[in-house]
Design a protein around this motif. Structure first.
Motif, PDB file in Angstrom:
ATOM      1  N   ALA A 232       0.829  -1.207   0.000  1.00  0.00           N
ATOM      2  CA  ALA A 232       0.000   0.000   0.000  1.00  0.00           C
ATOM      3  C   ALA A 232       0.865   1.260   0.000  1.00  0.00           C
ATOM      4  O   ALA A 232       0.550   2.249  -0.674  1.00  0.00           O
ATOM      5  CB  ALA A 232      -0.936  -0.007   1.199  1.00  0.00           C
ATOM      6  N   ALA A 233       1.983   1.218   0.731  1.00  0.00           N
ATOM      7  CA  ALA A 233       2.858   2.391   0.811  1.00  0.00           C
ATOM      8  C   ALA A 233       3.493   2.714  -0.533  1.00  0.00           C
ATOM      9  O   ALA A 233       3.757   3.879  -0.842  1.00  0.00           O
ATOM     10  CB  ALA A 233       3.938   2.156   1.857  1.00  0.00           C
ATOM     11  N   GLY A 234       3.745   1.692  -1.356  1.00  0.00           N
ATOM     12  CA  GLY A 234       4.388   1.927  -2.634  1.00  0.00           C
ATOM     13  C   GLY A 234       3.455   1.924  -3.823  1.00  0.00           C
ATOM     14  O   GLY A 234       3.906   2.027  -4.965  1.00  0.00           O
ATOM     15  N   CYS A 235       2.145   1.822  -3.571  1.00  0.00           N
ATOM     16  CA  CYS A 235       1.183   1.670  -4.656  1.00  0.00           C
ATOM     17  C   CYS A 235       0.718   3.026  -5.176  1.00  0.00           C
ATOM     18  O   CYS A 235       0.075   3.796  -4.463  1.00  0.00           O
ATOM     19  CB  CYS A 235      -0.014   0.848  -4.184  1.00  0.00           C
ATOM     20  SG  CYS A 235      -1.240   0.548  -5.485  1.00  0.00           S
ATOM     21  N   ALA A 236       1.026   3.305  -6.445  1.00  0.00           N
ATOM     22  CA  ALA A 236       0.640   4.573  -7.056  1.00  0.00           C
ATOM     23  C   ALA A 236      -0.831   4.623  -7.408  1.00  0.00           C
ATOM     24  O   ALA A 236      -1.361   5.693  -7.743  1.00  0.00           O
ATOM     25  CB  ALA A 236       1.473   4.805  -8.314  1.00  0.00           C
ATOM     26  N   THR A 237      -1.518   3.484  -7.332  1.00  0.00           N
ATOM     27  CA  THR A 237      -2.936   3.445  -7.691  1.00  0.00           C
ATOM     28  C   THR A 237      -3.818   3.991  -6.577  1.00  0.00           C
ATOM     29  O   THR A 237      -4.867   4.596  -6.846  1.00  0.00           O
ATOM     30  CB  THR A 237      -3.345   1.993  -8.028  1.00  0.00           C
ATOM     31  OG1 THR A 237      -2.494   1.508  -9.065  1.00  0.00           O
ATOM     32  CG2 THR A 237      -4.790   1.908  -8.485  1.00  0.00           C
ATOM     33  N   LEU A 238      -3.419   3.789  -5.331  1.00  0.00           N
ATOM     34  CA  LEU A 238      -4.240   4.224  -4.200  1.00  0.00           C
ATOM     35  C   LEU A 238      -4.357   5.745  -4.161  1.00  0.00           C
ATOM     36  O   LEU A 238      -3.397   6.468  -4.410  1.00  0.00           O
ATOM     37  CB  LEU A 238      -3.650   3.706  -2.887  1.00  0.00           C
ATOM     38  CG  LEU A 238      -3.701   2.192  -2.684  1.00  0.00           C
ATOM     39  CD1 LEU A 238      -3.072   1.808  -1.351  1.00  0.00           C
ATOM     40  CD2 LEU A 238      -5.127   1.670  -2.777  1.00  0.00           C
ATOM     41  N   GLY A 239      -5.553   6.202  -3.845  1.00  0.00           N
ATOM     42  CA  GLY A 239      -5.812   7.633  -3.766  1.00  0.00           C
ATOM     43  C   GLY A 239      -6.182   8.266  -5.090  1.00  0.00           C
ATOM     44  O   GLY A 239      -6.432   9.469  -5.161  1.00  0.00           O
ATOM     45  N   VAL A 242      -9.810   5.807 -10.733  1.00  0.00           N
ATOM     46  CA  VAL A 242      -9.387   4.837 -11.735  1.00  0.00           C
ATOM     47  C   VAL A 242     -10.609   4.214 -12.404  1.00  0.00           C
ATOM     48  O   VAL A 242     -11.719   4.258 -11.870  1.00  0.00           O
ATOM     49  CB  VAL A 242      -8.521   3.719 -11.115  1.00  0.00           C
ATOM     50  CG1 VAL A 242      -7.319   4.301 -10.384  1.00  0.00           C
ATOM     51  CG2 VAL A 242      -9.339   2.852 -10.172  1.00  0.00           C
ATOM     52  N   ARG A 243     -10.358   3.631 -13.537  1.00  0.00           N
ATOM     53  CA  ARG A 243     -11.368   2.818 -14.198  1.00  0.00           C
ATOM     54  C   ARG A 243     -10.861   1.382 -14.253  1.00  0.00           C
ATOM     55  O   ARG A 243      -9.763   1.131 -14.745  1.00  0.00           O
ATOM     56  CB  ARG A 243     -11.651   3.319 -15.612  1.00  0.00           C
ATOM     57  CG  ARG A 243     -12.775   2.518 -16.316  1.00  0.00           C
ATOM     58  CD  ARG A 243     -13.123   3.074 -17.680  1.00  0.00           C
ATOM     59  NE  ARG A 243     -12.044   2.905 -18.651  1.00  0.00           N
ATOM     60  CZ  ARG A 243     -11.280   3.903 -19.109  1.00  0.00           C
ATOM     61  NH1 ARG A 243     -11.502   5.155 -18.699  1.00  0.00           N
ATOM     62  NH2 ARG A 243     -10.322   3.688 -19.984  1.00  0.00           N
ATOM     63  N   ALA A 244     -11.652   0.466 -13.708  1.00  0.00           N
ATOM     64  CA  ALA A 244     -11.315  -0.949 -13.763  1.00  0.00           C
ATOM     65  C   ALA A 244     -12.057  -1.570 -14.935  1.00  0.00           C
ATOM     66  O   ALA A 244     -13.298  -1.560 -14.961  1.00  0.00           O
ATOM     67  CB  ALA A 244     -11.702  -1.637 -12.455  1.00  0.00           C
ATOM     68  N   ALA A 279      -9.606  -8.874 -10.365  1.00  0.00           N
ATOM     69  CA  ALA A 279      -8.976  -9.065 -11.675  1.00  0.00           C
ATOM     70  C   ALA A 279      -9.493  -7.990 -12.610  1.00  0.00           C
ATOM     71  O   ALA A 279     -10.669  -7.627 -12.565  1.00  0.00           O
ATOM     72  CB  ALA A 279      -9.289 -10.443 -12.234  1.00  0.00           C
ATOM     73  N   GLY A 280      -8.621  -7.490 -13.435  1.00  0.00           N
ATOM     74  CA  GLY A 280      -9.039  -6.471 -14.395  1.00  0.00           C
ATOM     75  C   GLY A 280      -7.883  -5.568 -14.754  1.00  0.00           C
ATOM     76  O   GLY A 280      -6.817  -5.615 -14.155  1.00  0.00           O
ATOM     77  N   ASP A 281      -8.109  -4.745 -15.753  1.00  0.00           N
ATOM     78  CA  ASP A 281      -7.124  -3.769 -16.189  1.00  0.00           C
ATOM     79  C   ASP A 281      -7.466  -2.445 -15.524  1.00  0.00           C
ATOM     80  O   ASP A 281      -8.623  -2.004 -15.572  1.00  0.00           O
ATOM     81  CB  ASP A 281      -7.194  -3.633 -17.708  1.00  0.00           C
ATOM     82  CG  ASP A 281      -5.822  -3.643 -18.341  1.00  0.00           C
ATOM     83  OD1 ASP A 281      -4.871  -4.043 -17.662  1.00  0.00           O
ATOM     84  OD2 ASP A 281      -5.715  -3.253 -19.517  1.00  0.00           O
ATOM     85  N   ILE A 282      -6.485  -1.800 -14.921  1.00  0.00           N
ATOM     86  CA  ILE A 282      -6.717  -0.551 -14.205  1.00  0.00           C
ATOM     87  C   ILE A 282      -6.151   0.617 -15.013  1.00  0.00           C
ATOM     88  O   ILE A 282      -4.989   0.606 -15.426  1.00  0.00           O
ATOM     89  CB  ILE A 282      -6.070  -0.583 -12.812  1.00  0.00           C
ATOM     90  CG1 ILE A 282      -6.674  -1.724 -11.977  1.00  0.00           C
ATOM     91  CG2 ILE A 282      -6.243   0.760 -12.116  1.00  0.00           C
ATOM     92  CD1 ILE A 282      -8.160  -1.595 -11.723  1.00  0.00           C
ATOM     93  N   VAL A 283      -6.970   1.625 -15.229  1.00  0.00           N
ATOM     94  CA  VAL A 283      -6.557   2.841 -15.917  1.00  0.00           C
ATOM     95  C   VAL A 283      -6.572   3.984 -14.921  1.00  0.00           C
ATOM     96  O   VAL A 283      -7.609   4.262 -14.301  1.00  0.00           O
ATOM     97  CB  VAL A 283      -7.494   3.163 -17.108  1.00  0.00           C
ATOM     98  CG1 VAL A 283      -7.043   4.435 -17.801  1.00  0.00           C
ATOM     99  CG2 VAL A 283      -7.534   1.994 -18.083  1.00  0.00           C
ATOM    100  N   HIS A 284      -5.410   4.628 -14.719  1.00  0.00           N
ATOM    101  CA  HIS A 284      -5.350   5.791 -13.833  1.00  0.00           C
ATOM    102  C   HIS A 284      -5.969   6.985 -14.541  1.00  0.00           C
ATOM    103  O   HIS A 284      -5.509   7.400 -15.609  1.00  0.00           O
ATOM    104  CB  HIS A 284      -3.897   6.106 -13.482  1.00  0.00           C
ATOM    105  CG  HIS A 284      -3.262   5.111 -12.565  1.00  0.00           C
ATOM    106  ND1 HIS A 284      -1.921   5.161 -12.191  1.00  0.00           N
ATOM    107  CD2 HIS A 284      -3.781   4.030 -11.919  1.00  0.00           C
ATOM    108  CE1 HIS A 284      -1.661   4.149 -11.365  1.00  0.00           C
ATOM    109  NE2 HIS A 284      -2.758   3.469 -11.190  1.00  0.00           N
ATOM    110  N   LEU A 285      -7.009   7.535 -13.950  1.00  0.00           N
ATOM    111  CA  LEU A 285      -7.708   8.663 -14.587  1.00  0.00           C
ATOM    112  C   LEU A 285      -7.294  10.007 -14.025  1.00  0.00           C
ATOM    113  O   LEU A 285      -7.361  11.028 -14.708  1.00  0.00           O
ATOM    114  CB  LEU A 285      -9.230   8.491 -14.397  1.00  0.00           C
ATOM    115  CG  LEU A 285      -9.842   7.240 -15.009  1.00  0.00           C
ATOM    116  CD1 LEU A 285     -11.330   7.190 -14.709  1.00  0.00           C
ATOM    117  CD2 LEU A 285      -9.594   7.184 -16.506  1.00  0.00           C
TER     118      LEU A 285
END
Length: 288
Positions: A232-239, A242-244, A279-285
């Motif tokens: 969680a500390a290194g995850c750029a997705t959190l916060g 996004v579109r899954a 499971a899925g593809d995550i797009v950072h919006l």
């Protein structure tokens, strides 16, 4: 495709001084030790996919836990959803490892690609001096200029009932004119202080051994091992919003708010529901 040993490449061994070949014997001396995880390190000149090769060996009983297969070049490297991963010879680290986590319940094996991401980011930070962020579930991101780009990826595959092969691809010295897509990056383009693949590979594998041992000792518990917190500390997705993109041509948009105990990404949707995505593809919006 049959792997070719790196020693077969004598004629072109030093043809690119900026991209020298890996020394398999030196890597074995540095990584294989009694009581350690790594049991064998093999470097081949070229193969289709190190994951395919190592999965086949594991299924045939020809590889022990801790086997490491490294390719100087992959001609059919794959990412998630069978996406192609291509790069010039000796421009990156392309390798797979065989793990048999017998002490860990199978339902916790889904943490292995996330664990590998934490280990890779830690190892690269130590030796390359590059801040590597994690995009859920298995992408490695670096910053080139002011732009976030993918410099690596992780692919975990079952190899029978008792084994998992985890493959890692990292762009190390790719130049801008060699990138497969404009959104890609490399450690060199991100300003790495060290792009020597030998110490980079050693650091990543040592970090992976440390995290794997800690996770196994905790019975795969992501909290007790510290893995859930570290990811969680290194995850750029959190916060971020996004579109899954989900199986079955479905999609879900929301803010990524947590990584749950099963390694799933939890999205807070606009109607107030917290929805885990496994499971899925995550797009950072939107940036965090």
């Amino acid at each position: 495709m049959t792997p070719r040993d790196a020693s077969d490449d004598n004629s072109s061994r030093w043809s690119d001084l900026d991209r020298p070949p890996l020394d398999a014997a030196a890597l074995r001396r540095g990584l294989v030790r009694e009581g350690g995880l790594w049991s064998e390190v093999e470097v081949v000149r070229r193969t289709g996919s190190t994951n395919i090769d190592l999965v086949a060996r594991a299924r045939e009983g020809k590889a022990a836990e801790g086997a490491v297969l490294v390719a100087e070049e992959q001609t059919a490297g794959r990412g998630r959803l069978d996406r192609q991963w291509t790069a010039p010879a000796r421009s990156g680290l392309f390798f797979s490892v065989l793990l048999r986590p017998a002490e860990v319940p199978v339902e916790r094996w889904g943490w292995l690609p996330l664990l590998t991401g934490v280990a890779v980011a830690t190892g690269l930070a130590r030796v390359a001096g590059v801040d590597t962020a994690l995009k859920w579930p298995n992408d490695l991101l670096v910053t080139v200029g002011d732009e976030e780009r993918k410099a690596g990826g992780i692919l975990a595959e079952r190899a029978g009932d008792d084994a998992v092969v985890v493959g890692v691809g990292i762009n190390v010295t790719l130049r801008a004119d060699e990138l497969p897509v404009p959104q890609a990056g490399s450690l060199a383009l991100a300003g790495a202080g060290n792009t020597d693949r030998d110490p980079l590979l050693r650091a990543v594998l040592r970090s992976l051994e440390e995290w794997y041992d800690r996770w196994r000792a905790a019975g795969g518990d992501p909290l007790a091992s510290g893995l859930q917190e570290a990811y969680a500390a290194g995850c750029a997705t959190l916060g971020r919003t996004v579109r899954a993109e989900l199986p079955g041509d479905r999609s879900l948009t929301g803010e990524a708010v947590a990584i749950d105990g099963d390694g799933r990404l939890v999205l807070a949707t606009e109607n107030g529901v917290q929805q885990p995505v496994g499971a899925g593809d995550i797009v950072h919006l939107r940036p965090a």
